[in-house]
Design a protein around this motif. Structure first.
Motif, short mmCIF file in Angstrom:
data_model
loop_
_atom_site.label_atom_id
_atom_site.label_comp_id
_atom_site.label_asym_id
_atom_site.label_seq_id
_atom_site.Cartn_x
_atom_site.Cartn_y
_atom_site.Cartn_z
N UNK A 551 -10.25 -2.96 7.11
CA UNK A 551 -10.55 -2.80 8.52
C UNK A 551 -9.29 -2.46 9.30
N UNK A 552 -8.22 -3.21 9.03
CA UNK A 552 -6.99 -3.04 9.78
C UNK A 552 -6.38 -1.66 9.50
N UNK A 553 -6.48 -1.23 8.23
CA UNK A 553 -5.95 0.08 7.90
C UNK A 553 -6.75 1.16 8.62
N UNK A 554 -8.07 0.96 8.65
CA UNK A 554 -8.89 1.97 9.29
C UNK A 554 -8.54 2.07 10.78
N UNK A 555 -8.23 0.92 11.38
CA UNK A 555 -7.93 0.95 12.81
C UNK A 555 -6.52 1.49 13.06
N UNK A 556 -5.56 0.95 12.31
CA UNK A 556 -4.16 1.29 12.61
C UNK A 556 -3.71 2.57 11.93
#
Lengths: 790, 138
Positions: A551-556
């Motif tokens: 999730x974090x990779x997709x956002x950042x």
């Protein structure tokens, strides 16, 4: 002792070459080295028994008062002898077990790396040094469990062990720091006298929780026990060495070592007794319900580790003494049994004890060693295991509280282990021959000599315990707080409660073995609830962590350069702007308009070029105009006496042009996709960032009193660093470590760029840059309109 | 597309640029220059070569793989730092000695110069790694 420690690491580095040089002789050479170390360490025993604790120390981080210090006390000596002695047999056995394997050289390297690290854990006096070695054992364990790295199961088990013990390692580091703060020292030897200060310190409960987390994960205590049976994916020599005789003892070793410092309170004893007792019973039950030789042995190891933890929790001199005896006895018989299990599987290609039988005639040497080791594991005279078990019973009987419960648990655990010992150590050799065993053969000398030695030593110590009692066991106990107990080990203790309990254990154990089919079914039935046990928590945690990371990779890291830029700029404006508004005096900015002609012209040029670049309709024009901005900035550097900066800026601009020329043909057509709203938003962000930077520079430039670092550098540059160019002196001397970091980062970034350019598609081809008009405002709307139109 | 004018100019400029880069590197401690700008100049010399001929020719002229340059450069810079450790001083402390050169007088030589050489090599390596790779992709 420092020489042995360092030479083991050196030998680890040289092992692959040594193997290439010596071939089949390598295991003998390495085993001789380890055996020599064990013997040499043993010669220290009389001295240590007299109360001497030789210590060596080098300055490590003088500013923090941290020393690279080693210290040999009774407890460390016992552990070091076990590490080097069992290590000698394992090196020999490993050479035979993996003979012909092309990775044997790296196997020796990992094994010696582990041996050195484990010796470090045993000998380190400095807590932080101990922690470093502790982590090194986790790392080498990872490498060794995953030795067959082609197998996904081995990789998964290696990772699991690393994550679980690594988690504990982090907790331990925190505990070490807290202990250092509370006790005012990072040396075990200094902390020994400051136990009261630490026990009375506000962070004492936190220290206990963190230490227990570190030790329980390492020593596979419930609920962290699950990684150890899975670690049986490792080659058998590794299981014998790391996962029964030494590494998993590190947690117990540390608990015992910290008992004089942290122990003596209910907060310390109760969790140890509960977790230890639970682990002891759980391990024994699971051992009975397991199928393969190595898994059975692994669970029985878990059980014994639980016993040791429990004994340390009981904490009486007798219990600590029993823990020492048990640790030594277990290392001897379990190391041997693991190696025997490996040898049997090697000879028969069969892994389940129920499918083996009649090997006593075919493999006489292996069978004899198995019998002796099983004798010790069963706790029957005259083996050392009998003495250990008697000491165990005596200490639980003599415990101040919960004596009945502890003793009952102890008897139950030993009964189950008795049955397990018969199942893995006796049955495969004496039961009726099976199909798998008919064409078996005796293994080579390297495979049976090691276990035979360990098993024989187990019997010899049992026959005359005096050889190690006063010199090894009593000093080891004294070092962990058992006090100066008189030597008490003897094969015949006279008739007493302990002996009755031993008889009971044997009787019920035989019955349990007779009912092993039922016991196995019960064990298998237990697997169902175990599916919701701690291992599933582990998988849940890992899955959750992965989900958060995704999730974090997709956002950042969504892959759009403009979003990265946008995020970076807005964050910078927000944070720096906040700091400026709060901390800086913005009313008194040094604004002055007296520019000389050259400056005025350059500034005007920069502004014009910027405006034109923003409005440019062709890529080449935009590049050229940006170049003009860069050169203009470089000219300003020249005006203000920074020729170094100017020169670098000129060079960078030139190289940028070259880069653009190179990629020019690969870029997609230059089309402006963004709509007015998106461009307005970008303009606002850009202006805000530029304005913020200008404010920042002015705020820093004005209103600053006191000494400046630049004055200091200018003053010291020629005198201290023999250079008149202050900028360069800062780069290569005053701040050289920054530069070193920068060029390292640059190199890493270059490797990344290279990988992107070169490795995609496996050959030299520049990836087509995709046109992605998605994230700009309004593009979705347009896309919808287009789809509607078509 | 090989242009005679470009190849001729490049041939003439190549040694000049390389000598300039060494010059910048060596004088960096006292006058504007240093390993970073020197490295950029040296890289531009080979980039020019690559544009005048092609990337393979430039690689041949360079003789050493840019990867190796990066590695050797990092190790050189690190070794300059480690030397002071060996001398008992903290990491990266500048160590100096004075050398008498005939005709030039006393010259101070120290580990910072070695460090700068490392920076120079890393910069050359990184710049050329990317430029040559890009120009090969055409």
């Amino acid at each position: 002792m420092a020489t042995w420690l360092l030479s083991t690491f050196v030998l680890a580095a040289l092992a692959p070459w040594l193997h290439r040089l010596l071939r089949a002789a390598t295991p003998w050479v390495l085993a001789t080295y380890a055996a020599a170390m064990a013997v040499h360490l043993a010669t220290w025993a009389p001295q240590v028994a007299d109360g001497a604790t030789p210590r060596v120390a080098w300055t490590w981080a003088a500013a923090l008062g941290i020393e690279f210090s080693l210290r040999l006390d009774g407890w460390g000596l016992l552990m070091a002898i076990v590490i080097s002695g069992v290590g000698a047999t394992i090196l020999l056995y490993g050479g035979g077990y993996l003979a012909g394997d092309r990775r044997l050289g790296s196997f020796y390297m990992f094994l010696l790396l582990f041996m050195g690290s484990m010796l470090g854990v045993a000998l380190a006096d400095n807590l932080l040094l101990m922690f470093v070695f502790w982590e090194l054992t986790s790392l080498s364990s990872y490498l060794l469990i995953g030795f067959d790295h082609e197998r996904p199961a081995a990789r998964a088990a290696a990772l699991q062990a690393l994550l679980v013990t690594g988690l504990g390692g982090l907790a331990l580091l925190a505990a070490v720091v807290l202990m250092g703060v509370a006790g005012g020292s990072y040396e075990f030897s200094s902390l020994l006298s400051r136990g009261d200060a630490i026990r009375g310190h506000a962070s004492y409960p936190a220290i206990i929780v963190l230490v227990l987390l570190g030790a329980f994960t390492k020593s596979a205590q419930f609920p962290f026990h699950f990684w150890l049976p899975n670690a049986m994916q490792a080659p058998t020599p590794v299981s014998a060495y790391l996962h029964s005789a030494t590494m998993v003892k590190a947690g117990v070793f540390l608990l015992a070592r910290l008992t004089p410092i942290l122990g003596g309170t209910a907060a310390w004893q109760v969790p140890l007794m509960l977790a230890g007792g639970a682990t002891m019973l759980l391990g024994a039950v699971m051992a009975l319900g397991s199928d393969t030789l190595k898994r059975i042995l692994a669970y029985s190891t878990v059980s014994v580790l639980g016993t040791l933890t429990m004994l340390i929790g009981v904490g009486t001199p007798a219990a600590l003494h029993a823990a020492v005896v048990m640790l030594l006895a277990h290392a001897l018989y379990k190391g041997a049994l693991f190696m025997i299990a490996g040898a049997v599987s090697h000879a028969t290609h069969e892994y389940e004890p129920e499918r083996l039988g009649g090997l006593a005639r075919i493999m006489p040497w292996t069978a004899t060693s198995a019998g002796l080791a099983a004798l010790s594991m069963c706790g029957l005279p005259p083996a050392f295991g009998f003495i250990a078990k008697e000491a165990f019973y005596e200490s639980t009987l003599g415990a101040s509280g919960w004596s009945t419960w502890l003793t009952s648990a102890a008897v139950l655990g030993n009964v189950l282990l008795f049955a397990v010992a018969l199942r893995v150590g006796v049955m495969p050799f004496t039961a009726r021959a099976t199909q798998a065993t008919t064409d078996a053969h005796e293994v080579s000398l390297t495979l049976w000599l090691g276990p035979a030695l360990l098993a024989a030593i187990g019997i010899l110590i049992g026959l005359s315990p005096a050889v190690c009692d006063a010199r090894l066991v009593v000093p080891a106990g004294a070092a962990i707080g058992a006090g100066e107990t008189p030597p008490r080990l003897a094969l015949w203790h006279g008739v007493g409660p302990a002996l009755y309990l031993s008889g009971l254990t044997v009787a019920v154990g035989c019955a349990a073995f007779a009912m092993r089919r039922a016991a196995r079914l019960a064990g298998i039935a237990l697997r169902k609830p175990a599916a919701w046990g701690p291992e599933s928590w582990y998988h849940g945690c890992v899955a959750g962590m992965n989900a958060v990371a995704t999730w974090q990779t997709r956002v950042l890291q969504n892959g759009y350069l403009r979003v990265y830029l946008w995020t970076t700029l807005v964050t910078a404006v927000g944070l720096v702007g906040y700091a400026l508004l709060r901390g800086a005096d913005l009313t008194d900015l040094p604004l002055s308009w007296d520019l000389h002609a050259g400056e005025t012209v350059v500034c005007a040029l920069i502004l014009l070029a910027t405006a034109a670049a923003v409005r440019a309709r062709a890529r080449l024009a935009a590049i050229a105009l940006l170049g003009a901005v860069g050169y203009g900035v470089a000219l300003i550097f020249v005006f203000f006496g920074a020729p170094d900066l100017a020169m670098t800026q000129f060079l960078i601009e030139t190289l940028l042009v070259i880069l653009f020329v190179l990629v020019f043909y690969h870029l997609p057509p230059f089309v402006i996709y963004s709509e007015l709203a998106a461009r307005t938003r970008d303009a606002i962000v850009a202006t805000a960032f530029g304005g913020m930077m200008a404010l920042l520079v002015m705020a820093i430039g004005g209103g600053h009193d006191g000494p400046r670092v630049s004055d200091y550098f200018a003053e010291r540059s020629l005198g201290d660093a023999h250079g008149r160019n202050v900028v360069n002196v800062i780069l290569v001397d005053f701040r050289a470590i920054d530069t070193l970091g920068e060029i390292t980062v640059l190199a890493a970034a270059a490797a990344g760029v290279y990988a992107l350019l070169r490795l995609r598609g496996g050959r030299a081809r520049l990836p087509r840059i995709a046109v992605e008009p998605r994230t700009t405002i309004g593009s979705a709307k347009r896309e919808r309109a287009e789809t509607a139109g078509t | 597309m090989t242009s005679v004018i470009l190849t001729t100019t490049a041939r003439l400029l190549h040694p000049v640029l390389l000598i300039t880069s060494i010059f910048l590197l060596l004088r960096g401690h006292n006058e504007p220059g240093g390993g970073f700008s020197g490295g950029l100049v040296a890289a531009s010399a080979f980039a020019l070569h690559a544009m005048a001929h092609d990337a393979r020719q430039a690689r041949r002229a360079l003789r050493i793989d840019p990867h190796v340059l990066i590695g050797v450069g990092l190790l050189t810079a690190l070794s300059a730092g480690v030397m002071s450790l060996a001398a008992g001083a903290p990491l990266l402390t500048g160590l100096w000695t004075s050398v008498h050169m005939p005709g030039l007088g006393e010259w101070a030589i120290g580990t910072p110069l070695l460090f700068d050489v490392g920076v120079y090599l890393v910069v050359v390596g990184i710049t050329l790694l990317i430029i040559l790779c890009l120009s090969e992709a055409e």
